[in-house]
Enzyme design. Structure first.
Site, mmCIF file in Angstrom:
data_model
loop_
_atom_site.group_PDB
_atom_site.id
_atom_site.type_symbol
_atom_site.label_atom_id
_atom_site.label_comp_id
_atom_site.label_asym_id
_atom_site.label_seq_id
_atom_site.Cartn_x
_atom_site.Cartn_y
_atom_site.Cartn_z
ATOM 1 N N PRO A 87 0.808 -1.261 0.064
ATOM 2 C CA PRO A 87 0.009 0.031 0.016
ATOM 3 C C PRO A 87 0.734 1.133 -0.019
ATOM 4 C CG PRO A 87 -0.194 -1.086 1.957
ATOM 5 C CD PRO A 87 0.557 -1.922 1.199
ATOM 6 N N GLU A 114 2.592 -8.015 8.517
ATOM 7 C CA GLU A 114 2.780 -6.702 8.566
ATOM 8 C C GLU A 114 3.674 -6.190 7.533
ATOM 9 O OE1 GLU A 114 1.321 -4.486 10.539
ATOM 10 O OE2 GLU A 114 0.068 -6.261 11.012
ATOM 11 N N ARG A 152 -4.159 -7.583 -20.434
ATOM 12 C CA ARG A 152 -5.214 -7.203 -21.319
ATOM 13 C C ARG A 152 -4.328 -6.187 -22.577
ATOM 14 N NH1 ARG A 152 -10.431 -6.746 -20.321
ATOM 15 N NH2 ARG A 152 -10.535 -4.694 -21.195
ATOM 16 N N ASP A 165 -12.257 1.057 -24.266
ATOM 17 C CA ASP A 165 -12.192 0.968 -22.661
ATOM 18 C C ASP A 165 -12.045 2.171 -22.316
ATOM 19 O OD1 ASP A 165 -12.517 -1.975 -22.349
ATOM 20 O OD2 ASP A 165 -10.761 -2.208 -21.801
#
Ligand code: SAM
Length: 240
Positions: A87, A114, A152, A165
């Protein structure tokens, strides 16, 4: 393209890569995905992969050694991105997918607990990617999203639909409709039934621009827009 994924839970990948576009890309040999269990390189006879954080605190941290030894078995050359899912990384977007899709090989590391010992970030990875500003339990689901987004973009993985798209030209996609032309009392916009391809293209472009201006105005800065389209947004969309 060869994609190596280092994970403590290779069984999580049964399913997501066995369907639809990814499955087809694997069958067509456009991409090969290899899963590597980090625990195979765990320390000692118990194959330990994590330990308590120095300095105290909750949870466990993934040790550097099992990851380093896993990476060593891959014989990675210096041009291959080694990407940690975290993150704390830069946010995954279409441009990142496009850039990564240009490589012949990619290596991904899925964190757990963690997260990983800081020395993994400092000395073993070339890139850190986040799928959004929230925390999930492991890098596996995150890497599935990232790998799907990359595959993709590989030549031959998709048909012609790709250019329209959302995000492909920096705009959200226009609204799509299919049969029937009227369902309940809800009708398809008449222009889509007109057979006039120039008018349909114009309508779609306008819808794309309006939708982006309303829902994701942040995207407009980098979108491919003509001067008159930018003026239209300035004049018509500012109060919406
Ligand atoms: N303590 C870590 C931190 O605050 O950065 C979060 C650890 S998270 C519970 C466990 C693992 O899930 C991470 O090491 C990472 O691999 C993965 N992960 C969690 N959220 C993610 C996100 N938004 N994007 C990518 N990977 C994520």
């Amino acid at each position: 393209m060869l994609i190596d994924i280092l994970t403590l839970f290779p069984e999580m990948f049964d399913g997501p890569f066995d369907h639809s576009i990814i499955k087809r890309a694997i069958e067509r040999e456009i991409v090969k995905i290899k899963l590597h269990n980090i625990r195979d390189h765990g320390v000692g006879k118990h194959k330990v992969v994590d330990d308590y954080p120095y300095g105290g605190g909750e949870g466990m941290v993934m040790m550097p050694e099992p990851l380093h030894n896993s990476l060593k078995t891959l014989n990675i050359d210096k041009d291959t991105p080694v990407v940690l899912l975290t993150p704390q990384g830069r946010k995954f977007d279409q441009k990142t997918a496009d850039d990564l899709a240009k490589h012949k090989r990619l290596v991904f590391i899925c964190g757990r607990y963690e997260g990983v010992d800081e020395r993994v970030r400092q000395h073993m990875v070339t890139d850190e990617i986040s799928i959004g500003d929230y925390v999930i339990s492991g890098g596996e689901l995150a890497v599935m999203v990232v790998v799907d987004g990359i595959i993709r973009r590989l030549p031959g993985a998709l048909g012609a639909e790709i250019e329209q798209d959302s995000m492909m030209n920096g705009l959200l996609e226009f609204p799509q409709y299919t049969r029937p032309a009227q369902y309940e009392q809800w009708e398809v916009p008449p222009v889509l039934l007109s057979g006039n391809h120039a008018e349909i293209a114009k309508w779609r472009r306008q819808q794309s621009i309006e939708r982006t201006a309303v829902r994701r105005p942040d995207l407009l800065k980098n979108a491919e827009l003509s001067a008159s389209e930018r003026q239209y947004i300035e004049d018509e969309m500012k109060d919406k």
